[in-house]
Scaffold this active site. Sequence first.
Site, PDB file in Angstrom:
ATOM      1  CB  THR A  69     -20.442   8.631  24.443  1.00  0.00           C
ATOM      2  OG1 THR A  69     -19.365   8.774  25.361  1.00  0.00           O
ATOM      3  CG2 THR A  69     -21.097   7.271  24.642  1.00  0.00           C
ATOM      4  CG  ASN A 148      -8.958   7.926  27.136  1.00  0.00           C
ATOM      5  OD1 ASN A 148      -8.586   6.950  26.492  1.00  0.00           O
ATOM      6  ND2 ASN A 148      -9.754   7.810  28.178  1.00  0.00           N
ATOM      7  CB  SER A 198     -16.067  15.432  22.266  1.00  0.00           C
ATOM      8  OG  SER A 198     -16.602  15.999  23.436  1.00  0.00           O
ATOM      9  N   GLY A 199     -17.079  18.531  21.828  1.00  0.00           N
ATOM     10  CA  GLY A 199     -16.919  19.961  22.098  1.00  0.00           C
ATOM     11  C   GLY A 199     -16.137  20.271  23.356  1.00  0.00           C
ATOM     12  CG  HIS A 200     -16.661  18.055  27.222  1.00  0.00           C
ATOM     13  ND1 HIS A 200     -16.146  17.625  28.408  1.00  0.00           N
ATOM     14  CD2 HIS A 200     -16.974  16.954  26.519  1.00  0.00           C
ATOM     15  CE1 HIS A 200     -16.160  16.307  28.426  1.00  0.00           C
ATOM     16  NE2 HIS A 200     -16.659  15.874  27.297  1.00  0.00           N
ATOM     17  CB  THR A 236     -35.068  20.039  18.569  1.00  0.00           C
ATOM     18  OG1 THR A 236     -36.427  19.718  18.306  1.00  0.00           O
ATOM     19  CG2 THR A 236     -34.826  21.514  18.295  1.00  0.00           C
ATOM     20  CB  CYS A 320     -14.947   7.674  31.374  1.00  0.00           C
ATOM     21  SG  CYS A 320     -15.235   9.193  30.485  1.00  0.00           S
TER      22      CYS A 320
END
Lengths: 378, 383
Positions: A69, A148, A198-200, A236, A320
């Site tokens: 996102t 999706n 996206s990672g997940h 960070t 979502c």
Amino acid sequence: MIYLDNSATTRPFSSVVAAMTETLTDDFYNPSALYAPAMRAGAILTKARRALLDSAGCSGRAVFTSGGTEADNLAILGTLRALRGRKGHFITTQVEHPAVLETMAEVERLGHRVTYIGVDGEGVVDVEALLEAVTSDTALVSVMQVNNEVGAHMPIGEIGRRLKEKNPRALFHVDGVQGYLRAPLHMERDHVDLYTLSGHKIHGPKGVGALLLGKNARPLCTVFGGGQEENLRSGTENVPGIAGLLAAVETFRALENPAARAEALRGRLLAAVRQGVPDAALNGPETGTHILNLTFPVKGEVLLHALEGEGVLCATGSACASHKKSKSHVLTAMGRTPQQIDGALRFSLSPLNTEEEMDEAASAIARCVAALRAFRRR
Amino acid sequence: MKKNVLLVRMGEIFLKGDNRNFFIKALVRNLRKSLEGTPCTLELTQGRIFLRDIEDMDEVVRRVTRVFGVHSVSPVVECDKDMDVIAREAVALMQGCTGTFKCVARRADKRFPLDSMQINEEIGYRVLCARPDLKVDVHKPRHDLSIEIRERAYLYVEKIPAVGGMPVGTGGKAMLLLSGGIDSPVAGYMIAKRGVQLHCVHYHSFPFTSEQAKQKVIDLARLLSAYAGPIRLHIVPFTEIQQELYQKCPDSQLTVLMRRYMMRIAERVARRARCQALITGESIGQVASQTMDGLTCTNAVCTLPVFRPLIGFDKTEIMDYAERIGTYETSILPYEDCCTIFTPRHPQTKPRVEQLEESEKLLDGETLIQRALQGIEVLDIRP
């Protein structure tokens, strides 16, 4: 438990958990710090950046974000900010994820023009209409790689090539959250300037993703602060998340034919479901994707809970959108009626699913549909 | 000046006669239960409840003002029975007050040299000396400065209203039909307020209603228990009955037939739990099954009294009430729509008992009820 909701999220690889545990335990330093141990944390970022760029055929930069996102927001709003007050024209599709559609709605509120391109009955964008819409003012075209909800693969290469032929200055953004490592992509060859991942969704951790930038993409930041990520995304760096993302990319790419495997599993599930429930109707492409969206002759949400009772987890539309009461915008754009949308379920597969799971799921679906078929609102 | 004492007033209990102690004891027990986990000591003297050694006054006030039977509370300054000390504390207490005030002294300790009128005059005079901006108004003052002379002196200005009602447990036990909608938690609250201990029954139709819908009902019971004390929640599997009704009975009767089975089961569960009444959130004419004919038909299957405290309320009034007691936000979470499968498009508004009884002959009601009773899941809910 048979988990068939991999488009909502995936179970992290054990290599991901190990990499994150190690980083949280030993390499917890702030990569911006000046002492030697902090350099190890910095090295993880460098290595992950290289792996991402290499995986997507990009020779530009990688900006780590909090996920898909944020990367979509940075691609669109960052490009808009780079217009420096000039009015621009944006093009996208009617079937994008809310991360793109809601950002585009904000672009409109800020006084810019946005064109939304329709799709065909299988959910594939109308390329001719899209290119027709491109003008000399077009600043950005944003098209998802894989839808999706129904799994439609968009013709990214063709759009990229023909877009640049018509307007070389227009930037091309691809939301690859569902397509990354599953559908072929080479940013340079395909003329993609910005790419979201996206990672997940690839068995990595939540809360981490990236925006890959080709040489022509020069968005301005939308998060202000300490100037990390070449001033494009202050804050960070999420070192453990990025270490997990790196591990996920490496493990996923080491799998044998992951995309073909997931597609074959989908084919098996589709065939078995059709046998058990002959009147189930496919929403989306017949083959070539890992997402299976079907309309059943019962209420989707009831079938979902019945399957949950049988240990099969799936979704109505996208996770979502499931907290909203509205009907799926994707199926609506594909011309489905409200009744057809009401009966739709999404099964999204991972290369880690098995053939036995497909067979078991299909028989659970057949059982549940048979039990529920009698109960429809009269 | 530190207010670490709270005066707790009981309202209606004082109207009770010889069995007043029964009510006070129940109130003290409920207060102690509600105060678990926040340090303070409770003292009962001459029909008044004092909480002392309070560490977190806001938290104690928040909890105590939700205990049924408490009319109002006042954070109190406790000091020596010395007019100079009392005057000093009174001035400090009036800080932040503007406009008019009057002193309201009560001399419970008759050995104190000044009587109530004299205390009023003296303290009033001293407060006025220190605060010339204030004025005395003995008829309609903005602030009542109370001074009570007991074993020590107690001063307070602030009076925080509480929920009122009667201590839970003094009015018996009743079974609330808790649906997950807006009305039933309010109905339960109103009856619990009259001192009635609550049990709840909820009908769960998996997979037609989801686990989230069940969790929502558990959350609502928990919100209620903040007022009503521990609640036993009976979750009844209802899918089979709904399916049988749907398959065998006329469409237009489905809702009222379903209500009749809900009432029958509620009554069985209630009797087992020694509840003396049922509670529902019905209000005349709100939906098709809540017409007077509909209510007559559902009432006909019960022998226990059915309390319907919302019977004359408008929907908007019920919603306001739900917001006030804090259940509204949870009630409107959207997890129930699947049940619409069993909702007829054109329900009967004037059902007749004889017709319904004819329809019920089409199914083996007793077996269905027994199976549902056997599948009950019991949860004990605490705040």
